[in-house]
Design an enzyme around this catalytic site. Structure first.
Site, mmCIF file in Angstrom:
data_model
loop_
_atom_site.group_PDB
_atom_site.id
_atom_site.type_symbol
_atom_site.label_atom_id
_atom_site.label_comp_id
_atom_site.label_asym_id
_atom_site.label_seq_id
_atom_site.Cartn_x
_atom_site.Cartn_y
_atom_site.Cartn_z
ATOM 1 N N GLU A 1 -3.587 9.542 -8.199
ATOM 2 C CA GLU A 1 -4.052 8.632 -9.250
ATOM 3 C C GLU A 1 -5.362 9.052 -9.902
ATOM 4 O O GLU A 1 -6.303 8.259 -10.005
ATOM 5 C CB GLU A 1 -4.140 7.196 -8.724
ATOM 6 N N GLU B 1 4.538 5.900 -4.526
ATOM 7 C CA GLU B 1 4.113 4.535 -4.207
ATOM 8 C C GLU B 1 4.899 3.543 -5.046
ATOM 9 O O GLU B 1 5.243 3.836 -6.201
ATOM 10 C CB GLU B 1 2.613 4.307 -4.497
HETATM 11 C C1 BGP Z 1 -2.681 2.537 -5.641
HETATM 12 C C2 BGP Z 1 -3.438 3.405 -4.683
HETATM 13 C C3 BGP Z 1 -3.293 3.048 -3.254
HETATM 14 C C4 BGP Z 1 -3.042 1.591 -2.968
HETATM 15 C C5 BGP Z 1 -2.176 0.887 -3.977
HETATM 16 C C6 BGP Z 1 -2.188 -0.617 -3.873
HETATM 17 O O1 BGP Z 1 -3.382 2.483 -6.830
HETATM 18 O O2 BGP Z 1 -3.064 4.763 -4.816
HETATM 19 O O3 BGP Z 1 -4.365 3.617 -2.546
HETATM 20 O O4 BGP Z 1 -4.069 0.901 -2.428
HETATM 21 O O5 BGP Z 1 -2.521 1.214 -5.296
HETATM 22 O O6 BGP Z 1 -3.358 -1.110 -4.460
HETATM 23 P P1 BGP Z 1 -4.258 -2.231 -3.833
HETATM 24 O O7 BGP Z 1 -4.646 -1.730 -2.485
HETATM 25 O O8 BGP Z 1 -5.429 -2.352 -4.746
HETATM 26 O O9 BGP Z 1 -3.439 -3.448 -3.790
#
Ligand code: BGP
Length: 468
Positions: free
Chosen positions: A166, A368
């Protein structure tokens, strides 16, 4: 269009799950690990967990991998903490850190799970940050050296490599996720972005030179942006934001060129980076083997607010409030939201697949996708039917995308096991496995498979045929 019959998931489809080092490992200063920007910024709000213990995966690694194997995972996407391997980012190698990832990778392979390695997931070494971080061009060489160390250590065991997780979110909403300091000027951010692009290109070139049979790709967060209405001004705003949020990063990674609309935007805001002679040749010469992407939901925007009107500014990876003269983030009335206000759009997943495939024609790997929710442990069980519904709806859309002709390598939802959210603590859980801890109280950190764990096991063993 509606199909009468759907294609099936290909043989060898990588049904997996994801984590990142700083959110799952804990052991933040154990066995020689150096501090990262996340540790140094102590990135927490009052009452929200820090990242010192997380799920203590560092000390539960064998137990966790055994659970992943019990779930039937074919792949596991995790990141390597740069600061375990090189505590200050560009100095001596820390053997204990190197050994930890050998243990993890060996254990995955022993269980028949394909490791998918993210080389850098938000946790830049604090020592490099103190020297200017990504704004300092020397960080490019530090990353290339780190990459070469990873390739020579783990290259005989790892086929799939992801460069930077990201990158687009670190540039667009780095304050929310804790990777950049509050108030960093856009000109610095986009200079840092150019250096990350160069670093990624050098890692891709090194990978191809050192490991001819490995595959490597970028891993941005890609979410197709919709216009709020068919007002041509809204359509234009959506197109602008697609360029600024999505294509700017992938055009540079895949085509080795900067997207012209996004470049013009940088000129408008006074943030065009300094590009040295030869830089664009480096970007052009490094071609990824696939595109990995993280998808949580689409976005919807309208034309920007009229001149002078306030544009709200609280954003995170999924909620983009807007930007003067560019766009205004709006709620999509057709989509429900999670408990944390993120919209859910399974069809947008298919739309995003199709847009990526049309544009780049590279195989796609989902690294993800998932649902953050307030899970409850009741008598040793977690009944997370809401998560099963979310995942099922998204898997159906992958099958439709495959039927559309898109080449999809695998699906690695977030997250394999509960971990600490980027900015919303432990209460926002994503895992297939519950970890018994609170925000401040570590409790016993015991692991409990959730209902979604057993459901996903069936999905995997039927290669996506049985989604019930
Ligand atoms: C993405 C990231 C992750 C993860 C996920 C969920 O942007 O790559 O590291 O955390 O989002 O986001 P959050 O933890 O803010 O709910």
């Amino acid at each position: 269009m509606k199909y009468r019959e759907l294609d099936t998931f290909p043989e060898g489809f990588l049904w997996g799950a994801s984590t990142s080092a700083y959110q799952v490992e804990g052991a933040w200063d154990t066995d020689g690990k150096g501090p990262s920007v996340i540790d140094a910024n102590g990135h927490t709000a009052p009452g929200i967990s820090d990242f010192r213990v997380c799920s203590d995966h560092y000390h539960h690694v064998e137990e966790d991998v055994a659970l992943f194997a019990q779930m039937g995972l074919k792949s596991y996407r995790f990141s390597i903490a740069w600061t375990r391997i090189i505590p200050d980012g560009d100095g001596l190698v820390n053997q204990a850190g190197v050994d930890f990832y050998h243990r993890l990778i060996d254990s995955l392979i022993a269980h028949g799970i394909e490791p998918i390695v993210t080389m850098y997931h938000f946790d830049l070494p604090a020592a490099l940050d103190a020297k200017g971080g990504w704004e300092n061009r020397d960080t490019v060489a530090a990353f290339e050296r780190f990459a070469r160390i990873l390739f020579s250590e783990y290259g005989s065991k790892v086929t799939y490599w992801l460069t930077i997780n990201e990158q687009n979110m670190m540039i667009l909403v780095g304050e929310a996720i804790g990777t950049v300091k509050k108030g960093s000027p856009k000109s610095s951010l986009y200079q840092a972005n150019h250096h990350m692009m160069l670093a990624q290109a050098k890692a891709i070139l090194a990978c191809h030179e050192m490991l001819p049979s490995a595959k490597i790709g970028p891993a941005p967060n890609i979410a197709l942006t919709y216009p709020e209405t068919c007002d041509p001004e809204d359509v234009l705003a959506a197109d602008d934001f697609n360029s600024i949020r999505n294509w700017f990063y992938l055009d540079a990674s895949v085509r080795g060129m900067y997207n012209s609309v996004a470049w013009r935007y940088l000129r408008e805001i006074g943030a065009t980076p300094n590009v040295e002679a030869g830089d664009m040749d480096v970007l052009k010469s490094a071609t990824p083997d696939f595109i990995a992407f993280n998808y949580y939901a689409s976005m919807t925007v309208s034309k920007p607010a009229p001149e002078g009107a306030a544009t709200p500014d609280s954003s995170d990876q999924q909620l983009f409030a807007g930007e003067a003269n560019v766009f205004l983030g709006v709620k999509n009335p057709h989509l429900p939201s999670t408990d944390f206000g993120w919209e859910m759009d399974p069809i947008g997943f298919r739309n995003t697949f199709r847009a990526l495939w049309d544009r780049y024609h590279l195989p796609l790997l989902v690294t993800e996708n998932g649902l953050g929710a307030f899970d409850k442990l009741e008598d040793g069980a977690v009944h997370d039917q809401y998560r099963i519904n979310y995942l099922r709806d998204h898997i159906k859309q992958i099958q439709l995308a495959i039927t559309d002709g898109v080449e999809v390598l695998g699906y690695n939802p977030w997250s394999a096991i509960d971990l600490v959210s980027t900015h919303q603590g432990v209460a926002k859980r994503y895992g297939f496995i519950f970890v018994n801890r609170g925000e401040g109280d570590m409790l016993d950190l015991a692991r409990y498979p959730k209902d979604s764990f057993y459901w996903y096991k069936k999905v995997i063993s039927s290669n996506g045929d049985d989604l019930n």
